[in-house]
Design a protein around this motif. Structure first.
Motif, mmCIF file in Angstrom:
data_model
loop_
_atom_site.group_PDB
_atom_site.id
_atom_site.type_symbol
_atom_site.label_atom_id
_atom_site.label_comp_id
_atom_site.label_asym_id
_atom_site.label_seq_id
_atom_site.Cartn_x
_atom_site.Cartn_y
_atom_site.Cartn_z
ATOM 1 N N UNK A 153 10.057 -2.583 -3.239
ATOM 2 C CA UNK A 153 8.806 -2.715 -2.490
ATOM 3 C C UNK A 153 7.599 -2.417 -3.365
ATOM 4 N N UNK A 154 7.787 -1.962 -4.617
ATOM 5 C CA UNK A 154 6.654 -1.536 -5.419
ATOM 6 C C UNK A 154 5.961 -2.740 -6.048
ATOM 7 N N UNK A 155 4.640 -2.720 -5.952
ATOM 8 C CA UNK A 155 3.861 -3.837 -6.460
ATOM 9 C C UNK A 155 3.198 -3.397 -7.767
ATOM 10 N N UNK A 156 3.477 -4.105 -8.853
ATOM 11 C CA UNK A 156 2.843 -3.697 -10.110
ATOM 12 C C UNK A 156 1.337 -3.957 -10.069
ATOM 13 N N UNK A 157 0.584 -2.997 -10.533
ATOM 14 C CA UNK A 157 -0.862 -3.153 -10.524
ATOM 15 C C UNK A 157 -1.389 -3.328 -11.956
ATOM 16 N N UNK A 186 0.855 -1.190 0.000
ATOM 17 C CA UNK A 186 0.000 0.000 0.000
ATOM 18 C C UNK A 186 0.883 1.229 0.000
ATOM 19 N N UNK A 187 0.417 2.263 -0.615
ATOM 20 C CA UNK A 187 1.248 3.470 -0.758
ATOM 21 C C UNK A 187 1.466 4.170 0.567
ATOM 22 N N UNK A 188 2.693 4.489 0.835
ATOM 23 C CA UNK A 188 2.968 5.246 2.067
ATOM 24 C C UNK A 188 2.523 6.682 1.854
ATOM 25 N N UNK A 189 1.925 7.271 2.844
ATOM 26 C CA UNK A 189 1.443 8.653 2.682
ATOM 27 C C UNK A 189 2.607 9.613 2.661
ATOM 28 N N UNK A 190 2.484 10.595 1.809
ATOM 29 C CA UNK A 190 3.577 11.558 1.635
ATOM 30 C C UNK A 190 3.277 12.818 2.426
ATOM 31 N N UNK A 191 4.305 13.411 2.972
ATOM 32 C CA UNK A 191 4.119 14.722 3.608
ATOM 33 C C UNK A 191 3.802 15.729 2.514
ATOM 34 N N UNK A 192 2.756 16.526 2.692
ATOM 35 C CA UNK A 192 2.383 17.469 1.646
ATOM 36 C C UNK A 192 3.283 18.703 1.711
ATOM 37 N N UNK A 193 4.166 18.871 0.726
ATOM 38 C CA UNK A 193 5.026 20.066 0.733
ATOM 39 C C UNK A 193 4.227 21.287 0.336
ATOM 40 N N UNK A 194 4.766 22.444 0.623
ATOM 41 C CA UNK A 194 4.035 23.683 0.321
ATOM 42 C C UNK A 194 4.150 24.055 -1.144
ATOM 43 N N UNK A 195 5.248 23.684 -1.767
ATOM 44 C CA UNK A 195 5.412 24.050 -3.179
ATOM 45 C C UNK A 195 4.736 22.981 -4.046
ATOM 46 N N UNK A 196 3.781 23.402 -4.856
ATOM 47 C CA UNK A 196 3.022 22.418 -5.648
ATOM 48 C C UNK A 196 3.905 21.491 -6.473
ATOM 49 N N UNK A 197 5.000 22.049 -7.031
ATOM 50 C CA UNK A 197 5.796 21.205 -7.933
ATOM 51 C C UNK A 197 6.387 20.002 -7.258
ATOM 52 N N UNK A 198 6.555 20.081 -5.954
ATOM 53 C CA UNK A 198 7.197 18.951 -5.297
ATOM 54 C C UNK A 198 6.189 17.999 -4.661
ATOM 55 N N UNK A 199 4.928 18.263 -4.870
ATOM 56 C CA UNK A 199 3.928 17.407 -4.218
ATOM 57 C C UNK A 199 4.009 15.998 -4.728
ATOM 58 N N UNK A 250 2.513 2.143 -30.469
ATOM 59 C CA UNK A 250 3.634 1.427 -31.051
ATOM 60 C C UNK A 250 4.575 0.927 -29.965
ATOM 61 N N UNK A 251 4.435 -0.332 -29.622
ATOM 62 C CA UNK A 251 5.311 -0.985 -28.656
ATOM 63 C C UNK A 251 5.422 -0.167 -27.363
ATOM 64 N N UNK A 252 4.268 0.136 -26.798
ATOM 65 C CA UNK A 252 4.254 0.924 -25.565
ATOM 66 C C UNK A 252 4.442 -0.010 -24.375
ATOM 67 N N UNK A 253 5.325 0.375 -23.500
ATOM 68 C CA UNK A 253 5.683 -0.518 -22.404
ATOM 69 C C UNK A 253 5.902 0.270 -21.123
ATOM 70 N N UNK A 254 5.013 0.113 -20.165
ATOM 71 C CA UNK A 254 5.263 0.722 -18.851
ATOM 72 C C UNK A 254 4.411 0.016 -17.798
ATOM 73 N N UNK A 255 4.702 0.309 -16.563
ATOM 74 C CA UNK A 255 3.986 -0.343 -15.459
ATOM 75 C C UNK A 255 3.440 0.696 -14.502
ATOM 76 N N UNK A 256 2.265 0.411 -14.007
ATOM 77 C CA UNK A 256 1.639 1.279 -13.020
ATOM 78 C C UNK A 256 1.732 0.553 -11.684
ATOM 79 N N UNK A 257 2.302 1.221 -10.680
ATOM 80 C CA UNK A 257 2.491 0.560 -9.397
ATOM 81 C C UNK A 257 1.422 0.950 -8.398
#
Lengths: 369, 282, 317
Positions: free
Chosen positions: B24-28, B1-14, B45-52
């Protein structure tokens, strides 16, 4: 002109609102009164107070029986067309299957010579009709709506062909001496006899009430919601986890069940079933009843069925250009369908959903300006 | 399960990653070398990625890149011509749509597909019905188990209306809701199916900045509930602000895959969006 | 299955099949055109056919030919055929136009859901059929003998081919060739194909959608009217109710060939006519009507795009 329409709408709307704001016991009281009224209706002492409305001259009990059969059929078709949005143009075919099953199993003129009593034939008729509904639905319910319509039309036509040309189903000669439903009074005389149509009417009325309760239960559950979601956006419904095919099939099967029930009841009273009295154009009449009353709502189906049947019975005996008005009935109701679609597609009794919509829009106008 | 992240004040780093180590990442959801052809056109065209599990993944790219096609393939609407797509380890190719939903994947639509005549509450109830186990017959006779499931569904729907912030619109027909409310209702309906993965198709389309900010909070709230989120979006601020990872498509091919900060600097991504000066077009 | 019956007169069944199939094909064109452009099954089309068939008979009656008359003389036979075809075409096209304007147009303007169109269509179909039925007291109406049915034109492989059969097949083919040219070469034809592919874009390109739709109904009506006259020539009597079954079969033919595909309507019609006749030899004439229904259901289940595929936009197969 607009103000008159608005006035009518607001009047009808006010009734609708008062109904929903009224306390529960009051609504039940009104419903009970209405039910008592309909049970009492065929009694001469009661209806002679109603003036010209009952069709005097002909047996009012008989007329009421016919009307109640139409109402039952309208309630059944409403599930298929109104709730699930499936255009079945051959609905009367289920009625035919029910009536013929009873005939084949009970009549002495049948080849099977099984001579069952009516009550035993009834469940078989119901099961067979449901099976025919599932058989018709399974290949066709995945099709687009218009293809479904034409296939159901073909289905009804095929039943007609089978009934007229098949030796087993005896065409126009038909089946006679079909037994009546069972039961006798304390003095030994049968309740469901030949002379008095009233017990038949009361039987159908009771069944109508039971069916309506069942349909209402289904409506207020996931089944009803599934049907509406299928009707409004089938693809989205599937993506929200609704097994659409299964529920469409259930709608078909339920409609078939009710159609078969009506057919079996009809056979039990008429004692005679042939390809003559199973005019399949009646599918159009039942469709007109559902559309006229308001498709997708039970009260609308009941009112529509009653209105249409009453009109047809009224047509008897009146002449129009030398032809009895009764002959015009199919043409008349065909036109009714066209006219309704153009001017009032939601029917005479729109269901609460649409009424609520109308209400919201008017509120917005007043507030927003 | 995803660990909760501390919400930073600057949006870009959220969008700081929700997991520390890849082990530890589990592919979903796995998009495994998927190629998708429509007649002569190669959409993917040969798209390859994983969502965790536990992350918020953004799928972006210029118009015509194949995002929607990829999204539709991932949600089971299109069948890949080559390769396969696996959800929770199982192939979803060829599975019926309502099965996929029952497996735990839910989605919203770019052009909002609510059931217009049904009330907000009823719309959500349809979603909740996905996991009902009682049969038609028990609904017909109003058996106790059915009544209990109805009650539970109703409560869940009310809770979800609160969660997305529109409890006051419970009994209003969906077509009467404002645009923003409709978008939120759609999300609530999707959540009612108890998904493990929520796929949002351009959820911020047509929103003003304030509404986008609210949406951003809602998406984070959803992730905090333990639901993984896949997002197609055009608005870069939103994407940068809420996602943990981004996959970029162009002309049906994956051209980048990584943290928002990395992707933002990736020259191929910049080229895809802004183009390259003619003499550099190598 | 009675193979003997089939093979002892294979040629006969084939010619009959092609003849009746030609009529199906002409009527199928109307269904396929309207479906290609509007995505609507025009149930009332069967009554458009009937209107033409009745109009031809009444037209001939006005010219002094009643059910017992027999025409003679090549010139006058040709004249009667042309006049009959013309009257039928006008009557059918007129009926089709009325149905479009009165029943469908208001719904299109309101963006009504497809279910509404279907309900209107069946209502209109029944109303018109019943109107004819009441007018004719539900009795068959006899047509004059314009072309003697037993007049054999030539023989092919031991099978006689009558004038009537040749007339029907040739007329149908001629009309279809003309239509094909029209759709592919003329400006209006292009407009039809455009609207069939994408209504809204076509409108944006300046094509008058309503006019195209009207043209489509008229063309379908003309085809059906001529089919009606040919039906009168071939069968000799007309009952108000034959439209329904014939319409059902013609629609099946349209689906068989590929709904929306004009050449498909021809192929489907001829094929269905053949299959139906062969089946009536094998299984007995009673079950002939069942054939079309079975074909329809099987088609829709396994190959709804038909033999040649759906396409009005690409008028080629």
């Amino acid at each position: 002109m607009t103000s008159v329409r608005e006035w009518i709408y607001s009047g009808r709307h006010a009734v609708g609102e008062r109904w929903h704001n009224a306390p529960r016991w009051m609504r039940w009281a009104v419903i009970a009164a209405v039910i008592v009224f309909f049970y009492a209706l065929p009694n001469r002492e009661f209806y002679q107070w109603l003036g010209p409305i009952p069709t005097t001259g002909s047996n009012f009990g008989q007329v009421l029986f016919t009307i109640s059969i139409y109402v039952l059929l309208a309630v059944g078709l409403n599930i298929v067309v109104g709730f699930a949005g499936l255009l079945d143009l051959g609905y009367f075919g289920f009625f035919a299957v029910g009536a013929y099953t009873v005939a084949v199993l009970t009549s002495p003129s049948s080849d099977l010579k099984t001579l069952w009593p009516w009550l035993l034939a009834l469940p078989v008729a119901l099961v067979l009709t449901m099976i025919s509904g599932v058989m018709l639905g399974t290949p066709t319910l995945r099709l687009r709506g218009d293809y479904l319509a034409i296939v159901t039309l073909g289905f009804a036509e095929m039943i007609r062909v089978a009934a007229t040309s098949s030796e087993f189903l005896k065409g126009q000669r038909g089946f006679n001496q079909i037994p009546h439903p069972p039961g006798s009074y304390s003095d030994g005389k049968p309740i469901f006899g030949v002379l008095d149509p009233r017990p038949y009417y009361w039987l159908v009325l009771t069944l109508i009430i039971l069916v309506v309760i069942g349909v209402r239960n289904l409506n207020r559950s996931r089944v009803g919601r599934a049907w509406i979601s299928i009707r409004e956006d089938e693809d989205a419904a599937q993506l929200m986890g609704v097994p659409t095919f299964k529920f469409k099939l259930w709608a078909f099967a339920s409609g078939a069940f009710i159609g078969g029930l009506a057919g079996a009841l009809f056979a039990g009273k008429q004692n005679f079933v042939s390809s003559q009295n199973l005019e399949l154009l009646n599918s159009i009449i039942i469709l007109a009843a559902v559309i006229l009353g308001g498709s997708g709502n039970i009260v609308g189906a009941i009112v529509g069925g009653g209105l249409v049947a009453y009109m047809i019975e009224r047509f008897r005996g009146i002449e129009f250009f030398g032809v009895e008005l009764y002959e015009y009935r199919f043409m008349f109701f065909g036109l009714v369908l066209v006219v309704m679609m153009i001017f009032r597609p939601q029917g005479l009794i729109p269901n609460r959903r649409r009424a609520a919509e109308f209400k919201d829009r008017r509120k917005e106008v007043i507030v927003g300006g | 399960m995803g660990e909760t992240v501390q919400k930073p004040t600057v949006p870009e780093q959220a969008g700081a990653p929700a997991v520390e180590s890849t082990a530890k990442r589990e592919p979903l959801l796995e998009v495994d070398h998927v190629t998708l052809r429509f007649g002569g056109v190669v959409a993917l065209n040969d798209v390859n990625f994983t969502l965790y599990k536990g992350e918020i993944l953004g799928l972006i790219g210029p118009n015509g890149a194949g995002k929607t096609t990829c999204f539709n393939a991932m949600t089971g609407i299109y069948q890949p011509s080559e390769g396969e797509i696996r959800f929770r380890g199982e192939r979803i190719t060829g599975k019926k749509k309502h099965h996929i939903t029952k497996m735990g994947m839910a989605r919203t639509f770019q052009n909002i597909r609510l059931f217009p005549e049904m009330t907000a509450l009823e719309n959500i109830q349809v979603g909740a019905d996905a996991h009902h186990k009682t049969s038609v017959l028990s609904a017909l006779f109003r058996l106790p188990r059915h009544r209990r499931e109805e009650r539970d569904g109703l409560e869940k729907a009310e809770r979800l209306l609160e969660f997305v912030g529109i409890p006051h619109r419970m009994h209003d027909a969906a077509r009467n809701l404002s645009y923003g409310e409709q978008r939120r209702l759609e999300i609530a309906r999707a959540l009612a199916t108890d998904p493990v993965l929520l796929c949002l198709d351009e959820p911020a389309a047509g929103f003003n900045p304030a509404e986008k900010e609210e949406l951003l909070q809602l998406i984070r709230k959803i992730r905090d509930q333990g639901i993984t989120v896949l997002l197609i979006e055009h608005d870069m601020r939103l994407v940068m602000g809420v996602t943990d990872r981004i996959v970029v498509l162009e002309f049906g091919k994956k051209i980048a895959d990584g943290l928002p900060a990395e992707v933002r600097e990736d020259h191929r991504v910049i080229a895809a969006y802004l183009g390259v000066p003619d003499d550099d077009a190598a | 299955m009675n193979f003997n019956a089939l093979f002892s007169d294979f040629g006969g069944y084939t010619i009959t099949g092609l003849t009746v199939g030609a009529i199906y094909a002409l009527v199928a064109l109307g269904y396929t055109l309207v479906y290609g452009v509007l995505r609507l099954i025009n149930f009332a089309h069967s009554e458009v056919f009937i209107a033409g068939a009745f109009a031809a008979i009444w037209g001939w009656a006005a010219l002094g030919l009643d059910r017992d008359s027999v025409a003679s003389g090549f010139g006058s036979i040709m004249l009667y055929l042309l006049v009959g075809a013309l009257i039928a075409a006008v009557a059918s096209a007129g009926t089709a136009t009325v149905v479009e304007r009165v029943a469908y147009r208001p719904l299109r303007k309101r963006n009504a859901p497809p279910l509404a169109f279907l309900i209107t269509a069946i209502g209109a179909s029944i109303a018109i059929a019943e109107a004819f039925g009441i007018y004719t007291r539900r009795l068959p109406v006899g047509a004059p003998t314009i072309v003697k049915p037993d007049l054999v034109l030539f023989e092919v492989a031991g099978t006689e081919v009558t004038m009537v059969q040749v007339l029907v097949i040739v007329s149908a083919l001629a009309m279809m060739v003309a239509l094909d040219l029209f759709i592919n070469r003329s400006r209006i034809g292009r407009g039809i194909r455009a609207v069939a592919q994408d209504q809204n874009t076509a409108a944006l390109m300046g094509i008058n959608k309503d006019r195209i739709i009207l043209v489509v109904f008229i063309i379908g009506g003309v085809m059906a009217g001529v089919a009606g006259m040919l039906y009168d020539i071939r069968i000799g009597t007309l009952t108000y109710s034959v439209g329904f079954l014939l319409g059902l079969k013609a629609f099946t033919a349209a689906v068989l060939g590929g709904i929306g595909n004009l050449r498909g309507a021809l192929v489907g019609g001829l094929l269905l006519g053949l299959v139906e006749n062969y089946a009536s030899a094998l299984f007995g004439a009673n079950w002939k009507d069942l054939v079309a229904f079975v074909v329809l259901v099987v088609l829709l289940m396994f190959r709804p795009t038909g033999l040649l595929g759906e396409s009005l936009g690409r008028a080629r197969a």
